[in-house]
Design a protein around this motif. Structure first.
Motif, PDB file in Angstrom:
ATOM      1  N   SER A 159       0.821  -1.211   0.000  1.00  0.00           N
ATOM      2  CA  SER A 159       0.000   0.000   0.000  1.00  0.00           C
ATOM      3  C   SER A 159       0.855   1.261   0.000  1.00  0.00           C
ATOM      4  O   SER A 159       0.426   2.314   0.436  1.00  0.00           O
ATOM      5  CB  SER A 159      -0.951   0.012   1.207  1.00  0.00           C
ATOM      6  N   TYR A 170       2.641   4.457  -1.834  1.00  0.00           N
ATOM      7  CA  TYR A 170       1.967   5.291  -2.836  1.00  0.00           C
ATOM      8  C   TYR A 170       2.686   6.605  -3.035  1.00  0.00           C
ATOM      9  O   TYR A 170       3.551   6.997  -2.234  1.00  0.00           O
ATOM     10  CB  TYR A 170       0.517   5.558  -2.418  1.00  0.00           C
ATOM     11  N   LYS A 209      -4.155  -1.708 -16.326  1.00  0.00           N
ATOM     12  CA  LYS A 209      -4.564  -1.895 -14.933  1.00  0.00           C
ATOM     13  C   LYS A 209      -3.914  -0.819 -14.086  1.00  0.00           C
ATOM     14  O   LYS A 209      -2.698  -0.618 -14.152  1.00  0.00           O
ATOM     15  CB  LYS A 209      -4.147  -3.274 -14.418  1.00  0.00           C
ATOM     16  N   ASP A 241      -3.643   0.384 -10.124  1.00  0.00           N
ATOM     17  CA  ASP A 241      -3.852   0.177  -8.688  1.00  0.00           C
ATOM     18  C   ASP A 241      -2.741   0.937  -7.983  1.00  0.00           C
ATOM     19  O   ASP A 241      -1.684   0.377  -7.669  1.00  0.00           O
ATOM     20  CB  ASP A 241      -3.817  -1.315  -8.354  1.00  0.00           C
ATOM     21  N   GLU A 280      -3.056   3.074  -5.138  1.00  0.00           N
ATOM     22  CA  GLU A 280      -3.246   3.391  -3.718  1.00  0.00           C
ATOM     23  C   GLU A 280      -3.662   4.828  -3.430  1.00  0.00           C
ATOM     24  O   GLU A 280      -3.131   5.475  -2.543  1.00  0.00           O
ATOM     25  CB  GLU A 280      -1.955   3.062  -2.945  1.00  0.00           C
ATOM     26  N   GLU A 295      -4.691   7.710  -7.885  1.00  0.00           N
ATOM     27  CA  GLU A 295      -5.507   7.767  -9.107  1.00  0.00           C
ATOM     28  C   GLU A 295      -6.281   9.083  -9.218  1.00  0.00           C
ATOM     29  O   GLU A 295      -6.540   9.569 -10.325  1.00  0.00           O
ATOM     30  CB  GLU A 295      -6.486   6.585  -9.172  1.00  0.00           C
ATOM     31  N   GLU A 352      -8.647   0.388  -9.559  1.00  0.00           N
ATOM     32  CA  GLU A 352      -9.063   0.167  -8.177  1.00  0.00           C
ATOM     33  C   GLU A 352      -9.086   1.514  -7.462  1.00  0.00           C
ATOM     34  O   GLU A 352      -8.117   2.268  -7.502  1.00  0.00           O
ATOM     35  CB  GLU A 352      -8.111  -0.787  -7.458  1.00  0.00           C
ATOM     36  N   HIS A 394      -9.524   4.095  -4.097  1.00  0.00           N
ATOM     37  CA  HIS A 394      -9.066   4.121  -2.703  1.00  0.00           C
ATOM     38  C   HIS A 394      -9.565   5.414  -2.042  1.00  0.00           C
ATOM     39  O   HIS A 394      -8.785   6.314  -1.727  1.00  0.00           O
ATOM     40  CB  HIS A 394      -7.541   4.047  -2.635  1.00  0.00           C
ATOM     41  N   HIS A 414     -13.106  -1.225  -9.553  1.00  0.00           N
ATOM     42  CA  HIS A 414     -13.072  -2.083  -8.378  1.00  0.00           C
ATOM     43  C   HIS A 414     -13.177  -1.221  -7.120  1.00  0.00           C
ATOM     44  O   HIS A 414     -12.256  -0.487  -6.785  1.00  0.00           O
ATOM     45  CB  HIS A 414     -11.767  -2.897  -8.355  1.00  0.00           C
ATOM     46  N   GLU A 448     -13.102  -1.890  -3.729  1.00  0.00           N
ATOM     47  CA  GLU A 448     -12.849  -2.811  -2.624  1.00  0.00           C
ATOM     48  C   GLU A 448     -13.445  -2.242  -1.343  1.00  0.00           C
ATOM     49  O   GLU A 448     -13.242  -1.067  -1.017  1.00  0.00           O
ATOM     50  CB  GLU A 448     -11.346  -3.042  -2.459  1.00  0.00           C
ATOM     51  N   ASN A 467     -11.633  -0.158   1.302  1.00  0.00           N
ATOM     52  CA  ASN A 467     -11.077   1.094   0.786  1.00  0.00           C
ATOM     53  C   ASN A 467     -12.131   2.165   0.537  1.00  0.00           C
ATOM     54  O   ASN A 467     -11.784   3.345   0.426  1.00  0.00           O
ATOM     55  CB  ASN A 467     -10.340   0.841  -0.536  1.00  0.00           C
TER      56      ASN A 467
END
Length: 228
Positions: free
Chosen positions: A68, A70, A113, A115, A117, A120, A142, A144, A182, A184, A187
């Motif tokens: 995680s 970032y 893709k 991801d 953390e 984005e 994904e 967060h 995604h 999650e 998150n």
């Protein structure tokens, strides 16, 4: 699906070319080994750098949980900057928008893709403005929300809700373009979004007086569960 499994199974269109970005030195050897073990017709490039808005260097938050880590927000406005922080490191960065425009051919089938953390929310506006998402067929991201400062979560939610529409309307038509998002649970779910309630009332009018916020929230969850 991992790169090695995609190659061995002949997934989709061959040949595949995998491009990986990871700025942390601790992962360099294993990622280099993974990419070097791919067999033809698959090829790959590994870049020990952060995919970002510019070429150069930037500060990277390296947490105790390396999965995680970032990019450090430009104004240090993440939610509490997480208590898992170990230290800051300086890493190389690559202008990913420029990289995409230079590396991809219009006829390529592209799977991206992301991801990163929480970074984005900083990177996506640059990708959208530069048109870097236009040549992408499948985009998996994904989210967060938990790392975003409460004062900025409403605009972060707005970006999440509008992303697929923005890409579709701002880019030339592409037959197979899809955005996969995604959320999650740990998150994103139950992360307080300041201003969301008042905005909902503005658009949908106030709820009946005998329904409290808590009861309305429970009813909303129930309706969403039934629809799902």
């Amino acid at each position: 699906m991992t790169a090695s499994r995609a190659c061995s199974s002949g997934f989709g269109r061959a040949p595949w070319h995998f491009i990986l970005f990871e700025p942390q030195a601790k992962f360099a050897s294993i990622l280099t080994r993974i990419t070097s073990n791919l067999s033809p017709p698959c090829t790959s490039d590994f870049h020990q750098a952060a995919a970002w808005k510019h070429d150069g260097q930037l500060q990277f938050v390296q947490s105790r949980n390396s999965q995680s880590s970032y990019v450090r927000p430009s104004k240090d406005d993440s939610a509490g900057i997480r208590k898992r922080i170990n230290h800051f490191i300086t890493v190389q960065s690559v202008d990913i928008s420029k990289f995409i425009h230079q590396a991809l051919h219009p006829t390529d089938f592209v799977f991206l893709k992301m991801d990163i953390e929480g970074a984005e929310y900083d990177l996506l506006p640059s990708l959208i403005a530069s048109g870097a998402l236009c040549p992408v067929d499948y985009f998996l991201i994904e989210w967060h929300l938990q790392v975003v400062n409460e004062t900025k979560r409403l605009e972060a939610v707005g970006l999440r809700l509008a992303l697929a529409h923005i890409v579709e309307r701002s880019c030339p038509p592409r037959a197979q373009r899809r955005v996969f998002e995604h959320d999650e649970l740990h998150n994103n779910r139950h992360q307080y979004v300041r201003g969301l309630w008042s905005r909902a009332i503005f658009h949908n009018d106030a709820p009946p007086r005998n329904i409290t916020r808590g009861k309305l929230a429970r009813l909303t969850d129930l309706v969403l569960a039934q629809r799902g």
